[in-house]
Motif scaffolding. Structure first.
Motif, PDB file in Angstrom:
ATOM      1  N   ILE A  88      40.588  43.516  45.194  1.00 31.67           N
ATOM      2  CA  ILE A  88      39.641  43.481  46.014  1.00 31.67           C
ATOM      3  C   ILE A  88      39.276  42.340  46.693  1.00 31.67           C
ATOM      4  N   ASP A  89      39.179  41.017  45.596  1.00 32.34           N
ATOM      5  CA  ASP A  89      38.797  39.808  46.133  1.00 32.34           C
ATOM      6  C   ASP A  89      40.024  39.347  47.057  1.00 32.34           C
ATOM      7  N   VAL A 133      29.873  46.306  37.416  1.00 38.04           N
ATOM      8  CA  VAL A 133      29.062  45.560  38.147  1.00 38.04           C
ATOM      9  C   VAL A 133      30.097  44.381  38.822  1.00 38.04           C
ATOM     10  N   ILE A 134      30.856  44.037  38.121  1.00 33.83           N
ATOM     11  CA  ILE A 134      31.822  43.029  38.864  1.00 33.83           C
ATOM     12  C   ILE A 134      32.848  43.525  39.783  1.00 33.83           C
ATOM     13  N   SER A 135      33.283  44.763  39.692  1.00 36.67           N
ATOM     14  CA  SER A 135      34.156  45.299  40.839  1.00 36.67           C
ATOM     15  C   SER A 135      33.344  45.534  42.052  1.00 36.67           C
ATOM     16  N   VAL A 136      31.838  46.062  41.702  1.00 34.28           N
ATOM     17  CA  VAL A 136      31.084  46.234  42.871  1.00 34.28           C
ATOM     18  C   VAL A 136      30.653  44.950  43.500  1.00 34.28           C
ATOM     19  N   ASN A 137      30.113  44.001  42.732  1.00 29.57           N
ATOM     20  CA  ASN A 137      29.899  42.827  43.387  1.00 29.57           C
ATOM     21  C   ASN A 137      30.905  42.308  44.145  1.00 29.57           C
ATOM     22  N   THR A 138      32.214  42.376  43.900  1.00 30.68           N
ATOM     23  CA  THR A 138      33.523  41.440  44.842  1.00 30.68           C
ATOM     24  C   THR A 138      33.697  42.406  45.787  1.00 30.68           C
TER      25      THR A 138
END
Length: 716
Positions: A388-389, A412-417
């Motif tokens: 994603i990044d 939360v990490i994947s959503v933030n990214t």
């Protein structure tokens, strides 16, 4: 058949020979031998037979021996214990449990064997159930029981029941006197995240060994209490306890987290003295420590000394190189790892993808995506976040969203990214919709979430929405940092609300240089010289000779025609030996990265062709309405010279090269500074001329130029 006074040892020998030959029917032959010997009443007789059955994993053989035991009147408690043990060693847990449940009395060893089996096979819940049955059966646990069941409690998170069993260990006197129980308790409390309780247990244990103290050091390191880990290590040495390779590995990680290279080097010396410097775990931790302290050359020296680096070692090297801004080297090492046939894990792949995303290396990133799919990590949250990044930083939000939607687990990490990807690409509404979904899923927002939301509002011109979110975040649980305030100051400043932005900076307890510089940059956009001069004085009081403030002021004076002040500023900068960073752009063509610097017309081997193509593009753009914006030239020169200066901007050179090479698909440009107004206008028109998308990633965000317009809607 002859017998001796040892209770049938000769018969046992003959039975064992029979087993080895595997001749005849097992049950009939076995019974004949037992009847003939009339000696099947001793441990010496049946123990070798059970061992033979265990070696052959023969459940029928064990059951036959069980039947003969019952007929011979062998003591039930002893026979049951032996049979349960045999069943467990053969992996026949159903049979072992059946025998166990049928025993009227059970020896403590049998209870312990069953509990240990369940824990070994990661069936902690069943281990705890057996332990509970043991307690209700009024069987007192021993050190083996407790040291095993404490692991089960930590696996299941049963902290209340663990505390009750801890109390039982205290009553039995095992907490203080038995180092195995003490170590199990320390390890359990560490896994619960209760390092204070773990330390209290360790202090009470009478005889401390390396395993006990290492368990505490590991706990401190894993919980991020790195200073305490180092302190415990020093205390360990003071007590005369010699560290092992696991101790060294853990405390070195803590030194790396603290960026305490002096302690790290001292521990490195102790490792060499103790002979643990060749252990792979210790070498990997050394490598990680040096990388986290920014000593890349030292870490590479350590890596060269490792004869057979494993997956963990390679991953530590690659991720550390990316962390230190050595992305190209990291990708080179990643390729070596693949050539050495070392299988990457999701963390390795995530690090490689991060290296590609930092360099906007789209094609190489897609190759790693293929490896991710090959090894089945395409739905893994770590590799998925890396993908994603990558696609987000290469301007491909649709591809990033496709990866996001395919993840098995959204955290939360994947959503933030994903939100950050939307924010960078100016898709503010999509980012805010995803934030609402995140809240509905019950995921807890963190500081990165807040920054992504504010950046999304900032890059999309959603100023009112951004202010509302900021106020709600100020009342929430997340502690706002200077980065959050800087994003808000930039948002208000770009919208022309300079007074509000300045009031916000003054609300911060300790505003840093970045906050004041952000506001000064907004003054440059809106040509507010009065406020800018006031801010410049404040910045120079905090940091005399601040390069960023002086460059911004020089550019502001130039844009407002105050050339005398520009000359003064440049004279001051020369006196302080400050030099403005040159504007640079990078473009990938045929999997090769080409670098261009503003004003550098002849260093590229294809410079003549590039200038020829550039001139053609400028002519076509002018026919379609392009007019040079000379306010972007911060030098006092003739109008024709200003035009030539604008034509030599690095992104124009990079685009001309890509067009000349006739590279298919979108043209992707990476730039180290914000794109100027003139280049922005020119690229919009060129995208119509060449009928291709041009994606420009500058220092702040992405610009997608298509058919004469930009995704930023001229707001950047």
């Amino acid at each position: 058949m002859r017998r001796d006074h040892y209770g049938g040892l000769i018969v046992v020998s003959r039975i064992s020979t029979f087993f080895s030959s595997k001749a005849g029917n097992f049950r009939s032959q076995f019974r004949l031998l037992c009847i003939a010997s009339n000696s099947f009443t001793t441990t010496h007789t049946f123990s070798p037979l059970l061992r033979q059955c265990i070696d052959e994993r023969s459940l029928p053989g064990i059951k036959t021996i069980q039947a003969e035991m019952l007929k011979s009147g062998f003591p039930i408690q002893l026979s049951g214990s032996k049979l349960v043990d045999a069943g467990l060693k053969c992996g026949e847990i159903g049979y072992a449990r059946e025998v166990f449940d049928g025993m009227p009395e059970r020896h403590i060893v049998t209870w312990n064997s069953l509990i240990a089996y369940f824990i070994k096979h990661r069936r902690s819940k069943e281990a705890v159930e057996v332990y509970r049955l043991m307690i209700t059966s009024n069987v007192s646990p021993d050190e083996y029981t407790l040291s095993s069941v404490f692991k089960a409690f930590s696996d299941l998170g049963f902290d209340k029941e663990a505390q009750r069993s801890h109390g039982l260990a205290v009553v039995l006197g095992l907490e203080v006197s038995n180092v195995f129980v003490g170590t199990a308790l320390v390890d359990m409390y560490v896994k619960f995240g209760k390092t204070r309780e773990a330390k209290l247990v360790l202090d009470r244990v009478e005889e401390k060994d390396v395993v006990l103290i290492t368990a505490l050091i590991v706990g401190y390191s894993q919980k991020g209490e790195d200073a305490e880990a180092v302190k415990a290590f020093r205390s360990m040495l003071g007590k005369g306890v010699q560290p092992n390779e696991y101790t060294y590995a853990s405390v070195l990680i803590s030194c790396g987290n603290l960026k305490n290279v002096s302690n790290g080097k001292l521990i490195h010396g102790l490792m060499i003295k103790s002979g643990f410097d060749s252990a792979l775990g210790s070498q990997t931790s050394l490598l990680t420590m040096y990388l986290r302290c920014g000593l890349v050359d030292d870490s590479l020296w350590i890596f060269k000394c490792i004869e057979y680096p494993n997956q963990v070692t390679w991953t530590s090297l690659i991720s550390g190189l990316v962390l230190n801004g050595r992305e190209e080297m990291a990708l080179t090492e990643f390729r070596k790892m693949m050539r050495d046939s070392v299988k990457p894990n999701s963390f390795t792949l995530s690090s490689g993808l991060r290296g590609c995303s930092n360099l906007a290396m789209f094609e190489e990133g897609r190759q790693i995506h293929g490896i991710v799919t090959k090894y089945g990590f395409d739905r893994d949250k770590y590799a998925g976040s890396g993908l994603i990044d990558l696609y987000g930083k290469c301007g491909c939000s649709d591809m990033a969203r496709s990866v996001f939607d395919g993840l098995n687990e959204v955290d939360v990490i994947s959503v933030n990214t994903m939100m950050y990807s939307y924010a960078q690409n100016g898709l503010g509404r999509e980012a805010l919709e995803l934030f609402e979904r995140m809240m509905n899923l019950g995921l807890q927002a963190n500081d990165v979430t807040v920054l992504s939301v504010l950046l999304a509002c900032n890059n999309s011109g959603l100023v009112d929405e951004g202010c509302e979110f900021f106020e709600s975040f100020r009342k929430g649980k997340v502690v706002l940092t200077n980065d959050h305030y800087a994003c808000m100051v930039d948002m208000l400043g770009r919208a022309g609300r300079l007074d509000e932005a300045e009031r916000l900076v003054n609300e911060v307890v300790n505003p840093d240089l970045v906050l004041w510089r952000t506001l000064l940059s907004a003054c440059k956009i809106h040509r507010n010289v009065e406020m800018a001069e006031r801010l410049k004085r404040k910045i120079l009081e905090m940091a005399p000779g601040d390069e960023g403030a002086l460059i911004l002021m020089s550019n502001l004076y130039a844009s407002t025609g105050k050339w005398n002040r520009v000359i003064e500023m440049k004279s001051d900068m020369r006196g302080m030996k400050l030099k403005k960073s040159p504007a640079m752009s990078w473009v990938d063509v045929d999997r090769e990265t080409h670098t261009f610097m503003a004003g550098d017309l002849f260093s590229h081997p294809n410079s003549e062709q590039i200038l020829e193509t550039l001139e053609e593009l400028i002519k076509k753009a002018k026919k379609m309405g392009y007019v040079e914006d000379k306010s972007c030239v911060f030098q006092d020169m003739e109008e024709s010279a200003k035009e030539r200066s604008l034509h030599q901007h690095s992104e124009k050179l990079a685009i001309a090269f890509a067009v000349r090479r006739n590279a298919g698909g979108s043209i992707r440009i990476l730039k180290n500074l914000r794109v100027c107004v003139d280049c922005h206008s020119w690229i919009k028109i060129v995208s119509r001329v060449i009928k291709r998308e041009i994606i420009c990633r500058d220092s702040k965000r992405f610009h997608h130029f298509r058919d004469g317009s930009c995704s930023c809607r001229d707001y950047w």
